[in-house]
Each structure stands twice: as C-alpha cells, then as structure tokens.
Design a protein around this motif. Structure first.
Motif, PDB file in Angstrom:
ATOM      1  N   VAL A   1       0.813  -1.209   0.000  1.00  0.00           N
ATOM      2  CA  VAL A   1       0.000   0.000   0.000  1.00  0.00           C
ATOM      3  C   VAL A   1       0.851   1.265   0.000  1.00  0.00           C
ATOM      4  CG1 VAL A   1      -1.835   1.268   1.191  1.00  0.00           C
ATOM      5  CG2 VAL A   1      -1.783  -1.240   1.299  1.00  0.00           C
ATOM      6  N   SER A   2       0.522   2.176  -0.905  1.00  0.00           N
ATOM      7  CA  SER A   2       1.051   3.532  -0.896  1.00  0.00           C
ATOM      8  C   SER A   2      -0.119   4.471  -0.656  1.00  0.00           C
ATOM      9  CB  SER A   2       1.717   3.882  -2.230  1.00  0.00           C
ATOM     10  OG  SER A   2       2.841   3.059  -2.468  1.00  0.00           O
ATOM     11  N   THR A   3       0.166   5.631  -0.077  1.00  0.00           N
ATOM     12  CA  THR A   3      -0.931   6.567   0.203  1.00  0.00           C
ATOM     13  C   THR A   3      -0.457   8.005   0.154  1.00  0.00           C
ATOM     14  OG1 THR A   3      -2.716   7.098   1.763  1.00  0.00           O
ATOM     15  CG2 THR A   3      -0.575   6.555   2.707  1.00  0.00           C
ATOM     16  N   THR A   4      -1.384   8.899  -0.152  1.00  0.00           N
ATOM     17  CA  THR A   4      -1.152  10.331  -0.025  1.00  0.00           C
ATOM     18  C   THR A   4      -1.931  10.813   1.189  1.00  0.00           C
ATOM     19  OG1 THR A   4      -3.062  11.039  -1.350  1.00  0.00           O
ATOM     20  CG2 THR A   4      -1.013  10.533  -2.538  1.00  0.00           C
ATOM     21  N   CYS A   5      -1.399  11.819   1.872  1.00  0.00           N
ATOM     22  CA  CYS A   5      -2.071  12.352   3.059  1.00  0.00           C
ATOM     23  C   CYS A   5      -1.402  13.656   3.452  1.00  0.00           C
ATOM     24  CB  CYS A   5      -2.023  11.356   4.223  1.00  0.00           C
ATOM     25  SG  CYS A   5      -0.349  10.919   4.754  1.00  0.00           S
ATOM     26  N   GLY A   6      -1.961  14.338   4.446  1.00  0.00           N
ATOM     27  CA  GLY A   6      -1.343  15.526   4.983  1.00  0.00           C
ATOM     28  C   GLY A   6      -0.192  15.166   5.902  1.00  0.00           C
ATOM     29  N   ASP A   7       0.666  16.148   6.161  1.00  0.00           N
ATOM     30  CA  ASP A   7       1.845  15.912   6.993  1.00  0.00           C
ATOM     31  C   ASP A   7       1.480  15.362   8.366  1.00  0.00           C
ATOM     32  OD1 ASP A   7       4.762  16.373   7.715  1.00  0.00           O
ATOM     33  OD2 ASP A   7       3.781  17.679   9.170  1.00  0.00           O
ATOM     34  N   GLN A   8       0.338  15.813   8.935  1.00  0.00           N
ATOM     35  CA  GLN A   8      -0.044  15.390  10.281  1.00  0.00           C
ATOM     36  C   GLN A   8      -0.440  13.922  10.346  1.00  0.00           C
ATOM     37  OE1 GLN A   8      -1.863  17.251   8.279  1.00  0.00           O
ATOM     38  NE2 GLN A   8      -3.959  16.466   8.260  1.00  0.00           N
ATOM     39  N   SER A   9      -0.673  13.288   9.184  1.00  0.00           N
ATOM     40  CA  SER A   9      -1.121  11.891   9.157  1.00  0.00           C
ATOM     41  C   SER A   9      -0.031  10.905   8.764  1.00  0.00           C
ATOM     42  CB  SER A   9      -2.313  11.740   8.196  1.00  0.00           C
ATOM     43  OG  SER A   9      -3.407  12.540   8.603  1.00  0.00           O
ATOM     44  N   ILE A  10       1.151  11.391   8.429  1.00  0.00           N
ATOM     45  CA  ILE A  10       2.221  10.520   7.933  1.00  0.00           C
ATOM     46  C   ILE A  10       2.516   9.367   8.897  1.00  0.00           C
ATOM     47  CG2 ILE A  10       4.665  10.368   7.352  1.00  0.00           C
ATOM     48  CD1 ILE A  10       3.182  11.738   5.175  1.00  0.00           C
ATOM     49  N   ASP A  11       2.774   9.704  10.150  1.00  0.00           N
ATOM     50  CA  ASP A  11       3.118   8.663  11.127  1.00  0.00           C
ATOM     51  C   ASP A  11       1.982   7.668  11.310  1.00  0.00           C
ATOM     52  OD1 ASP A  11       5.578   9.835  11.504  1.00  0.00           O
ATOM     53  OD2 ASP A  11       5.007  10.924  13.320  1.00  0.00           O
ATOM     54  N   GLN A  12       0.749   8.167  11.300  1.00  0.00           N
ATOM     55  CA  GLN A  12      -0.413   7.307  11.513  1.00  0.00           C
ATOM     56  C   GLN A  12      -0.584   6.293  10.389  1.00  0.00           C
ATOM     57  OE1 GLN A  12      -4.548   8.986  11.229  1.00  0.00           O
ATOM     58  NE2 GLN A  12      -4.628   8.410  13.383  1.00  0.00           N
ATOM     59  N   VAL A  13      -0.461   6.726   9.128  1.00  0.00           N
ATOM     60  CA  VAL A  13      -0.671   5.801   8.009  1.00  0.00           C
ATOM     61  C   VAL A  13       0.479   4.802   7.892  1.00  0.00           C
ATOM     62  CG1 VAL A  13      -2.127   7.437   6.762  1.00  0.00           C
ATOM     63  CG2 VAL A  13       0.331   7.371   6.276  1.00  0.00           C
TER      64      VAL A  13
ATOM     65  N   ALA B   1       4.204   6.811   2.266  1.00  0.00           N
ATOM     66  CA  ALA B   1       3.258   7.877   2.593  1.00  0.00           C
ATOM     67  C   ALA B   1       3.793   9.181   2.017  1.00  0.00           C
ATOM     68  CB  ALA B   1       3.080   7.995   4.106  1.00  0.00           C
ATOM     69  N   ILE B   2       3.008   9.825   1.174  1.00  0.00           N
ATOM     70  CA  ILE B   2       3.448  11.015   0.458  1.00  0.00           C
ATOM     71  C   ILE B   2       2.643  12.219   0.916  1.00  0.00           C
ATOM     72  CG2 ILE B   2       3.687  12.068  -1.826  1.00  0.00           C
ATOM     73  CD1 ILE B   2       3.640   9.060  -2.832  1.00  0.00           C
ATOM     74  N   ASP B   3       3.326  13.253   1.376  1.00  0.00           N
ATOM     75  CA  ASP B   3       2.694  14.506   1.765  1.00  0.00           C
ATOM     76  C   ASP B   3       2.306  15.247   0.483  1.00  0.00           C
ATOM     77  OD1 ASP B   3       1.973  17.047   2.584  1.00  0.00           O
ATOM     78  OD2 ASP B   3       3.698  17.339   3.895  1.00  0.00           O
ATOM     79  N   TYR B   4       1.014  15.257   0.172  1.00  0.00           N
ATOM     80  CA  TYR B   4       0.565  15.801  -1.109  1.00  0.00           C
ATOM     81  C   TYR B   4       0.752  17.311  -1.218  1.00  0.00           C
ATOM     82  CZ  TYR B   4      -3.652  17.317   1.365  1.00  0.00           C
ATOM     83  OH  TYR B   4      -4.518  17.923   2.250  1.00  0.00           O
ATOM     84  N   ILE B   5       0.964  17.989  -0.084  1.00  0.00           N
ATOM     85  CA  ILE B   5       1.171  19.438  -0.120  1.00  0.00           C
ATOM     86  C   ILE B   5       2.625  19.773  -0.454  1.00  0.00           C
ATOM     87  CG2 ILE B   5       1.154  21.556   1.275  1.00  0.00           C
ATOM     88  CD1 ILE B   5      -1.209  20.416   2.791  1.00  0.00           C
ATOM     89  N   ARG B   6       3.562  19.029   0.125  1.00  0.00           N
ATOM     90  CA  ARG B   6       4.976  19.345  -0.033  1.00  0.00           C
ATOM     91  C   ARG B   6       5.658  18.580  -1.157  1.00  0.00           C
ATOM     92  NH1 ARG B   6       7.060  19.438   6.301  1.00  0.00           N
ATOM     93  NH2 ARG B   6       5.583  21.017   7.058  1.00  0.00           N
ATOM     94  N   GLU B   7       5.058  17.503  -1.619  1.00  0.00           N
ATOM     95  CA  GLU B   7       5.694  16.668  -2.629  1.00  0.00           C
ATOM     96  C   GLU B   7       4.862  16.614  -3.907  1.00  0.00           C
ATOM     97  OE1 GLU B   7       7.570  12.924  -1.169  1.00  0.00           O
ATOM     98  OE2 GLU B   7       6.416  13.341   0.653  1.00  0.00           O
ATOM     99  N   ASP B   8       5.544  16.392  -5.022  1.00  0.00           N
ATOM    100  CA  ASP B   8       4.873  16.133  -6.288  1.00  0.00           C
ATOM    101  C   ASP B   8       4.541  14.643  -6.311  1.00  0.00           C
ATOM    102  OD1 ASP B   8       4.405  15.322  -9.017  1.00  0.00           O
ATOM    103  OD2 ASP B   8       5.160  17.283  -9.624  1.00  0.00           O
ATOM    104  N   VAL B   9       3.266  14.314  -6.154  1.00  0.00           N
ATOM    105  CA  VAL B   9       2.859  12.917  -5.990  1.00  0.00           C
ATOM    106  C   VAL B   9       3.250  12.067  -7.190  1.00  0.00           C
ATOM    107  CG1 VAL B   9       0.905  11.367  -5.633  1.00  0.00           C
ATOM    108  CG2 VAL B   9       0.955  13.591  -4.475  1.00  0.00           C
ATOM    109  N   GLU B  10       3.088  12.604  -8.400  1.00  0.00           N
ATOM    110  CA  GLU B  10       3.390  11.815  -9.599  1.00  0.00           C
ATOM    111  C   GLU B  10       4.870  11.493  -9.714  1.00  0.00           C
ATOM    112  OE1 GLU B  10       0.785  12.559 -13.224  1.00  0.00           O
ATOM    113  OE2 GLU B  10       0.662  14.491 -12.186  1.00  0.00           O
ATOM    114  N   ILE B  11       5.726  12.363  -9.199  1.00  0.00           N
ATOM    115  CA  ILE B  11       7.161  12.100  -9.212  1.00  0.00           C
ATOM    116  C   ILE B  11       7.541  11.146  -8.087  1.00  0.00           C
ATOM    117  CG2 ILE B  11       9.440  13.147  -8.870  1.00  0.00           C
ATOM    118  CD1 ILE B  11       8.395  15.644 -10.264  1.00  0.00           C
ATOM    119  N   ALA B  12       6.906  11.335  -6.919  1.00  0.00           N
ATOM    120  CA  ALA B  12       7.256  10.535  -5.742  1.00  0.00           C
ATOM    121  C   ALA B  12       6.833   9.076  -5.869  1.00  0.00           C
ATOM    122  CB  ALA B  12       6.629  11.148  -4.490  1.00  0.00           C
TER     123      ALA B  12
END
Length: 336
Positions: free
Chosen positions: A174-186, A194-205
C-alpha cells in the motif's frame, strides 16, 4: 445534509425514561428520546424530542439500546445470530430513514455483529461505517489479492485508514497520499509509502503502477492522478461520485437516473481510453465484511482513532465542528 455519515453510532450509559410495556417477563420499548431532522437544513434545524415512537420489529430486525455501539434489547422472530443482552456494533446505510441518534435504534440482522470484547464501546463505534465503505471498494469491487499494489488517495481519513489496514491484512502493498499530520499514523497502519501531497509532487514521488486506486478525495485532479497510475485492467474507485450531489439538486426521481447515466458514460470512456474499470463506491451492509472487520479489530489489526466525543445535547455543536473542519478526526455522539 446527511446526518448519519458523520457518526458511526451513538452511546448511552443508561436509559433516560423510555416508555415501556411489560409482556410476560420481557419489557418492550414503545417510545424513546431521539434527535430528528424535521426539515432540510444544517445543524441548526436538529431537534431533540423526548417521546418518539419506536416502530414494531420486523422478523429480521433487531432493537438495539445504543451506547457507543449497542446492546441488543429485542430481536425479531427470524433473527438467529444475535441474542438479547449481547453487545453489538454495525452501521446503517446512508439512506436509512431511521438513524442512530436515539436511545434505541432498529437495524437488520445483517447490519450488526458482536462487538469485539477487547475494543471499547467508543472505539468500536468509529469502525463499522468507514471500514465497510473501504471493504466494499477493495473486496467487493476491486477484489484485491495478496501481492497486489494499492494506492489510497487521502489515507489520513477514516475510510482511507480503514482501506490501508484491510489491504495490508490481505497481503497487499500500500502507498498513500495524506497531509503531513497523518504521515506517522498511516505508516503505523501498514502503508509502505506515505506522500505529503502538499509538499511533494505525488506523480514524481510514486514509482510504478497499481492494481487498484481508492480515491477518498474525488476532485478532478485526484481522479486524473489515480487513473494515470493504474495498470490496464485495474480499478479506480472514488467515494465522491456525483449521485448524492445530483440527487440533492434534482431530487431522487431525476437524480438517480441522471447520475447513473453519468457513471455509465465515465465507465465506457475510461475502459476504452485507459483499459481500466471506473466505480463510485458506497457503504452497504455486508455480513461477511462486518465479520472480518470484527475479527481484525479483535486482533488489533484494524483501529480508527476517535478524536472527540459530544453529548447528545450538543448534537448541533458536533455537526458544526465537523462542517467547519474544526475537528479533523472521528467524532462520536454520546447519549447520556
């Protein structure tokens, strides 16, 4: 406003003077306290009424004294899997006429399962609706299997978190996108990336393609992303299908056929352009799914954290807090 979508269930520690009649050695509840939505509107139109009639049970139905989950108070003549006095949990379909903002709720037998003894009432109340929504997408629609790759767009919410845990339990990557506050939880839930969709380019990551994508956000940008990251023959599933909004705008008689036509058009479009299957997904009662959710919860492999509880007297405040995004996590309404 879809009241039951915000809370899995309600809780009561003691009955507050419901009307009852005695039949032999059994007490049959006839009236109880309930929150009602007398007209269309926001939280301001919600009312607490002290003496709402409890309908007679049909043969397959169960009367539940609501807590964070529920205690069986009475059963219909054909109910076999549950017994009076048993702690249960479950979820009503979003279109159900009667909800669970009440001292007593009526559910069908297949909408309930025994509450895992090791899980608290409040924690158990947060699980069924979100987990059954994820179950339908992953197991009934995509039919995920061990070794497959799943992308969850918006893994920090209750449905996304449920999907991660269900997929990990099935042996998926499983891979997932989420906010920074949820990284540890997922990541703790089992996601491998776990990709922070605000700070990272999801398609590149994100590397590689997926067998299934569950999009809990459902905006055009995430739909494009999910579809482009699917293998041919994969399944794109979104919780944000247009059926609800179209039905709200045009009414059910017009809205359902119109939304069905839109869904069919998209399914044909993506099948030919990308070779993938496109779906809108919703929660529904599933006894097999609820039983597996119970077993995973009992084993500690499925958890949905509860951020805050409200008493039933603050039902308006609870809805306003969710509507205004003052509380991000799961909320449980308590009936004291």
């Amino acid at each position: 406003m879809h009241v039951r979508r915000l809370f899995s269930s309600v809780r009561s520690s003691k009955m507050r003077h419901p009307s009852m009649t005695k039949l032999g050695f059994r007490f049959i509840v006839t009236n109880c306290r309930a929150v009602v939505l007398p007209r269309f509107g926001g939280p301001e139109v919600l009312e607490i009424r002290p003496d709402v009639k409890v309908p007679d049970l049909k043969p397959h139905e169960v009367l539940v004294r609501t807590r964070a989950v529920g205690e069986v108070a009475s059963i219909g003549s054909s109910v076999r899997s549950l017994s009076v006095g048993q702690d249960v949990f479950g979820a009503l379909h979003p279109t159900a006429v009667r909800g669970t903002y009440t001292d007593y709720a009526i559910l069908a037998e297949d909408e309930l399962a025994p509450k895992p003894p090791s899980v608290s009432h409040v924690d158990a109340s947060a699980i069924p609706f979100a987990a059954l929504t994820a179950w339908r997408a992953l197991k009934s629609t995509a039919r995920i299997a061990e070794g497959q790759r799943l992308l969850v767009i918006g893994g920090g919410g209750a449905v996304g978190l449920s999907a991660i845990q269900l997929a990990v339990a099935a042996g998926c990557h499983v891979s997932t996108t989420c906010g920074d506050q949820s990284i540890d939880q997922v990541l703790a839930a089992g996601a491998e990336q776990a990709i922070d969709y605000i700070r990272e380019d999801v398609e590149i990551a994100i590397k590689g393609q997926f067998d299934a994508v569950l999009d809990t956000i459902g905006v055009p940008e995430t739909e494009r992303l999910g579809i482009n990251l699917l293998k041919r023959g994969g399944h794109y599933m979104t919780l944000q299908g247009e059926a609800a909004s179209i039905s709200d705008s045009y009414g059910i008689a017009v809205g359902i056929p119109l939304s069905t036509a839109i869904l069919l058009k998209k399914q044909i479009q993506y099948r030919y352009s990308h070779g993938i299957e496109y779906w809108w997904t919703y929660m529904r009662a599933d006894s097999e799914g609820l039983d597996e959710i119970r077993r995973l919860s009992e084993a500690g492999k499925l958890k949905i954290p509860v951020e805050k509880t409200f008493p039933i007297t603050q039902v308006r405040e609870a809805h306003e807090a969710k509507d205004e995004r003052l509380i991000v996590g799961k909320v449980v309404l308590e009936v004291d």
